[in-house]
Design a protein around this motif. Structure first.
Motif, mmCIF file in Angstrom:
data_model
loop_
_atom_site.group_PDB
_atom_site.id
_atom_site.type_symbol
_atom_site.label_atom_id
_atom_site.label_comp_id
_atom_site.label_asym_id
_atom_site.label_seq_id
_atom_site.Cartn_x
_atom_site.Cartn_y
_atom_site.Cartn_z
ATOM 1 N N MET A 1 9.472 -43.582 -35.597
ATOM 2 C CA MET A 1 8.028 -43.703 -35.418
ATOM 3 C C MET A 1 7.745 -44.881 -34.507
ATOM 4 S SD MET A 1 5.186 -42.315 -36.098
ATOM 5 C CE MET A 1 5.799 -41.195 -37.358
ATOM 6 N N ARG A 2 7.348 -44.623 -33.241
ATOM 7 C CA ARG A 2 7.182 -45.698 -32.270
ATOM 8 C C ARG A 2 5.744 -45.861 -31.790
ATOM 9 N NH1 ARG A 2 10.345 -44.803 -27.401
ATOM 10 N NH2 ARG A 2 9.900 -42.596 -27.711
ATOM 11 N N SER A 3 4.917 -44.860 -31.976
ATOM 12 C CA SER A 3 3.530 -44.941 -31.530
ATOM 13 C C SER A 3 2.735 -45.880 -32.428
ATOM 14 C CB SER A 3 2.894 -43.547 -31.538
ATOM 15 O OG SER A 3 1.497 -43.637 -31.400
ATOM 16 N N ALA A 4 2.002 -46.824 -31.823
ATOM 17 C CA ALA A 4 1.201 -47.778 -32.600
ATOM 18 C C ALA A 4 0.113 -47.051 -33.405
ATOM 19 C CB ALA A 4 0.576 -48.811 -31.663
ATOM 20 N N GLU A 39 8.448 -59.467 -27.871
ATOM 21 C CA GLU A 39 9.474 -58.546 -27.359
ATOM 22 C C GLU A 39 10.841 -59.220 -27.262
ATOM 23 O OE1 GLU A 39 8.393 -59.047 -22.605
ATOM 24 O OE2 GLU A 39 7.843 -57.227 -23.681
ATOM 25 N N GLN A 40 10.887 -60.512 -26.964
ATOM 26 C CA GLN A 40 12.170 -61.206 -26.883
ATOM 27 C C GLN A 40 12.818 -61.302 -28.263
ATOM 28 O OE1 GLN A 40 13.608 -62.203 -24.001
ATOM 29 N NE2 GLN A 40 15.442 -62.800 -25.154
ATOM 30 N N ALA A 41 12.025 -61.658 -29.268
ATOM 31 C CA ALA A 41 12.556 -61.756 -30.627
ATOM 32 C C ALA A 41 12.989 -60.387 -31.145
ATOM 33 C CB ALA A 41 11.503 -62.361 -31.553
ATOM 34 N N ILE A 42 12.230 -59.346 -30.797
ATOM 35 C CA ILE A 42 12.587 -57.988 -31.232
ATOM 36 C C ILE A 42 13.924 -57.580 -30.620
ATOM 37 C CG2 ILE A 42 11.936 -55.559 -31.023
ATOM 38 C CD1 ILE A 42 9.019 -56.440 -31.304
ATOM 39 N N ALA A 43 14.134 -57.931 -29.338
ATOM 40 C CA ALA A 43 15.414 -57.611 -28.693
ATOM 41 C C ALA A 43 16.567 -58.345 -29.363
ATOM 42 C CB ALA A 43 15.353 -57.970 -27.207
ATOM 43 N N GLU A 44 16.306 -59.564 -29.825
ATOM 44 C CA GLU A 44 17.361 -60.354 -30.458
ATOM 45 C C GLU A 44 17.700 -59.860 -31.862
ATOM 46 O OE1 GLU A 44 15.847 -64.283 -30.243
ATOM 47 O OE2 GLU A 44 16.223 -64.511 -28.081
ATOM 48 N N LEU A 45 16.864 -58.996 -32.444
ATOM 49 C CA LEU A 45 17.182 -58.415 -33.751
ATOM 50 C C LEU A 45 18.478 -57.612 -33.707
ATOM 51 C CD1 LEU A 45 13.713 -57.132 -35.026
ATOM 52 C CD2 LEU A 45 15.050 -59.006 -35.963
ATOM 53 N N PHE A 46 18.802 -57.108 -32.512
ATOM 54 C CA PHE A 46 20.030 -56.318 -32.365
ATOM 55 C C PHE A 46 21.240 -57.122 -32.820
ATOM 56 C CE2 PHE A 46 23.772 -55.170 -29.887
ATOM 57 C CZ PHE A 46 23.859 -53.815 -30.136
ATOM 58 N N GLY A 47 21.305 -58.393 -32.409
ATOM 59 C CA GLY A 47 22.439 -59.230 -32.796
ATOM 60 C C GLY A 47 22.497 -59.483 -34.290
ATOM 61 N N ILE A 240 26.885 -49.453 -32.540
ATOM 62 C CA ILE A 240 26.613 -49.955 -31.188
ATOM 63 C C ILE A 240 26.801 -51.468 -31.179
ATOM 64 C CG2 ILE A 240 24.923 -50.097 -29.328
ATOM 65 C CD1 ILE A 240 23.591 -47.606 -30.509
ATOM 66 N N ILE A 241 27.673 -51.959 -30.308
ATOM 67 C CA ILE A 241 27.951 -53.400 -30.262
ATOM 68 C C ILE A 241 27.355 -54.065 -29.026
ATOM 69 C CG2 ILE A 241 30.035 -53.211 -31.663
ATOM 70 C CD1 ILE A 241 31.688 -53.343 -29.123
ATOM 71 N N ALA A 242 26.818 -53.296 -28.094
ATOM 72 C CA ALA A 242 26.139 -53.861 -26.927
ATOM 73 C C ALA A 242 25.186 -52.822 -26.370
ATOM 74 C CB ALA A 242 27.135 -54.296 -25.856
ATOM 75 N N ALA A 243 24.025 -53.278 -25.911
ATOM 76 C CA ALA A 243 23.014 -52.376 -25.351
ATOM 77 C C ALA A 243 22.302 -53.093 -24.213
ATOM 78 C CB ALA A 243 22.012 -51.945 -26.424
ATOM 79 N N ASP A 244 22.130 -52.388 -23.102
ATOM 80 C CA ASP A 244 21.468 -52.996 -21.946
ATOM 81 C C ASP A 244 20.797 -51.898 -21.127
ATOM 82 O OD1 ASP A 244 20.579 -54.912 -20.226
ATOM 83 O OD2 ASP A 244 22.546 -55.720 -19.718
ATOM 84 N N THR A 376 18.519 -49.204 -30.692
ATOM 85 C CA THR A 376 19.936 -49.278 -31.061
ATOM 86 C C THR A 376 20.142 -50.086 -32.341
ATOM 87 O OG1 THR A 376 20.145 -51.141 -29.510
ATOM 88 C CG2 THR A 376 20.773 -48.969 -28.703
ATOM 89 N N ALA A 377 19.284 -51.097 -32.563
ATOM 90 C CA ALA A 377 19.389 -51.862 -33.810
ATOM 91 C C ALA A 377 19.046 -50.991 -35.010
ATOM 92 C CB ALA A 377 18.462 -53.076 -33.757
ATOM 93 N N THR A 378 18.015 -50.144 -34.880
ATOM 94 C CA THR A 378 17.658 -49.259 -35.996
ATOM 95 C C THR A 378 18.728 -48.196 -36.209
ATOM 96 O OG1 THR A 378 16.293 -47.967 -34.441
ATOM 97 C CG2 THR A 378 15.170 -49.613 -35.796
ATOM 98 N N HIS A 379 19.414 -47.791 -35.130
ATOM 99 C CA HIS A 379 20.542 -46.871 -35.307
ATOM 100 C C HIS A 379 21.622 -47.530 -36.166
ATOM 101 C CE1 HIS A 379 23.824 -44.074 -34.295
ATOM 102 N NE2 HIS A 379 24.559 -45.168 -34.173
ATOM 103 N N ASN A 380 21.926 -48.801 -35.872
ATOM 104 C CA ASN A 380 22.927 -49.517 -36.665
ATOM 105 C C ASN A 380 22.460 -49.720 -38.101
ATOM 106 O OD1 ASN A 380 24.645 -49.670 -34.487
ATOM 107 N ND2 ASN A 380 24.178 -51.791 -33.990
ATOM 108 N N LEU A 381 21.159 -49.925 -38.289
ATOM 109 C CA LEU A 381 20.622 -50.054 -39.652
ATOM 110 C C LEU A 381 20.817 -48.769 -40.450
ATOM 111 C CD1 LEU A 381 17.287 -52.067 -39.313
ATOM 112 C CD2 LEU A 381 19.328 -52.723 -40.583
ATOM 113 N N LEU A 382 20.627 -47.635 -39.773
ATOM 114 C CA LEU A 382 20.866 -46.355 -40.450
ATOM 115 C C LEU A 382 22.333 -46.214 -40.849
ATOM 116 C CD1 LEU A 382 18.703 -43.962 -38.223
ATOM 117 C CD2 LEU A 382 18.262 -44.605 -40.601
ATOM 118 N N LYS A 383 23.237 -46.640 -39.983
ATOM 119 C CA LYS A 383 24.662 -46.607 -40.312
ATOM 120 C C LYS A 383 24.955 -47.521 -41.504
ATOM 121 C CE LYS A 383 26.439 -43.775 -37.351
ATOM 122 N NZ LYS A 383 27.177 -42.572 -37.807
ATOM 123 N N LEU A 384 24.337 -48.688 -41.512
ATOM 124 C CA LEU A 384 24.535 -49.632 -42.615
ATOM 125 C C LEU A 384 23.979 -49.063 -43.917
ATOM 126 C CD1 LEU A 384 25.590 -52.501 -43.201
ATOM 127 C CD2 LEU A 384 23.278 -53.343 -42.736
#
Length: 392
Positions: A1-4, A39-47, A240-244, A376-384
């Motif tokens: 769900m991505r639409s505001a 947006e910067q903090a959201i991107a850093e959630l991946f790590g 996923i260990i890296a995304a760009d 990609t972070a939410t994909h990893n969360l689903l795996k977790l």
């Protein structure tokens, strides 16, 4: 769900959303502003998510795969404009504004636009290198896409002018080098008497998208798509260990940067192991990149042929090319390379088909990178989550 707006509705109607939001119903504008502001903090959630996966023992980096997928931008290819079209559109909109101001204030005002390649193989090579440096500078210093159309047009015009000025600078440097008459081997046999100077166009050439100037018209197997080349490095367990994000249709330049980014992400997540083997398709083949990765102590298995049933491409015979073909011809090589399809390509299918992500919702390189890393972070969360359910 991505639409505001969809999230706002769910916060009212869906019990799970209401529990997460503690009964609050934020407005869709608030959600959109939050996403843009952080947006910067959201991107850093991946790590952070990758670190959680590592603590749970999900990050096995013995074999990793690198691949990319083209995802449409929040723009249409019909919005691509040449420099002349952008200039005409700016003048047209300026004239309309002037007409309105004439009616309101009785004053007239006008805007003047400044006046604003074909080269030899050597000049084309020098231009490609300089253009790569410019693109890297733009990547390291991304700017948000203005919401105002006039500002976007001016930014697009400025970008095309920068590319044209870069081309002129490379042309001047090459011409000065040619007049010296010194060849690459140091001899003075380069008189240049048989080379005719080719004048560059007065105005910048090429096209740029005026809706999302950072996006590109990328070639795919089904035609072209106005969008971005989303890159990922994936383990055999589909973590996923890296995304760009890349703006190039070809993946050639992405192999070494993605492996380096994966190693940095693993170190930040507390994983001391380096990838053992990197798998990639023929689009990633680049001799210098493969050698650089091997020098880091990481083995690679990149197929030199896009289609093994056809004859090798000209220039891809002998040496490293034939050695890799021999490895891929063994049962061990075949089984190892097949693991790439079951890891990274399955993830792209999951994100696009099952999760319905076929277009980015935000505009600009930095915003799209934040959105891709959140996906990609939410994909990893689903795996977790699935891992916790299986071990509960």
């Amino acid at each position: 769900m991505r639409s505001a707006r969809a999230i706002e509705r769910r916060c009212t109607e869906d019990v799970a959303f209401r529990v997460i939001c503690a009964g609050q119903t934020p407005d869709h504008a608030t959600i959109a502003r939050f996403r843009a502001r952080h947006e910067q903090a959201i991107a850093e959630l991946f790590g952070g998510v990758l670190e959680l996966c590592a603590r749970s023992g999900l990050v096995n980096v013995g074999v990793v795969s690198v691949d990319g997928t083209k995802i449409a931008a929040s723009a249409t290819h019909h919005a691509n404009r040449t420099y002349q079209q952008i200039a005409e559109e700016i003048l047209k909109e300026a004239a309309e504004i002037d007409a309105l101001e004439d009616e309101l204030y009785g004053e007239a005002r006008g805007d003047e636009l400044p006046e604003g390649f074909r080269t030899s193989t050597e000049r084309r090579q020098r231009f490609r290198e300089a253009k790569k440096e410019l693109e890297q500078e733009r990547k390291e210093n991304p700017k948000p896409v203005p919401r105002d159309r006039q500002k976007r047009l001016r930014e697009c015009k400025k970008s095309l002018e920068e590319d044209a000025e870069l081309e002129r600078r490379v042309e001047r440097e090459h011409e000065a080098w040619r007049k010296q008459g010194i060849a690459k081997d140091g001899s003075r046999r380069m008189t240049g008497h048989n080379m005719k100077p080719r004048p560059l166009p007065e105005k910048p050439t090429g096209k740029i998208n005026v809706t999302d100037p950072d996006s590109r018209n990328l070639k795919t197997t089904r035609g072209f798509v106005q969008g971005y080349n989303a890159q990922a490095v994936v383990t055999s367990d589909q973590v996923i260990i890296a995304a760009d994000i890349s703006t190039e249709s070809l993946d050639t330049a992405n192999l070494e940067p993605m492996v380096a980014e994966a190693c940095a992400a693993l170190e930040a997540a507390g994983v001391s192991d380096k990838p053992g083997v990197v798998l990639a398709d023929a689009g990633y083949w680049k001799n210098e990149a493969i050698e650089a990765i091997v020098n880091r102590g990481i083995q690679t298995l990149v197929t030199p042929d896009a289609d093994s049933c056809k004859q090798p491409r000209p220039g891809r015979r002998g040496g490293l090319y034939d050695f890799v073909r021999q490895v891929l011809a063994t049962d061990w090589g075949k089984q190892l390379y097949l693991r790439r399809q079951g890891s990274v390509e399955s993830i792209f299918g999951q994100i696009k088909a099952n999760r319905g992500v076929r277009r980015f919702q935000r505009r600009g390189r930095l915003a799209v990178l934040s959105e891709w890393r959140l996906l990609t972070a939410t994909h990893n969360l689903l795996k977790l989550h699935q891992h916790y359910l299986a071990t509960a």
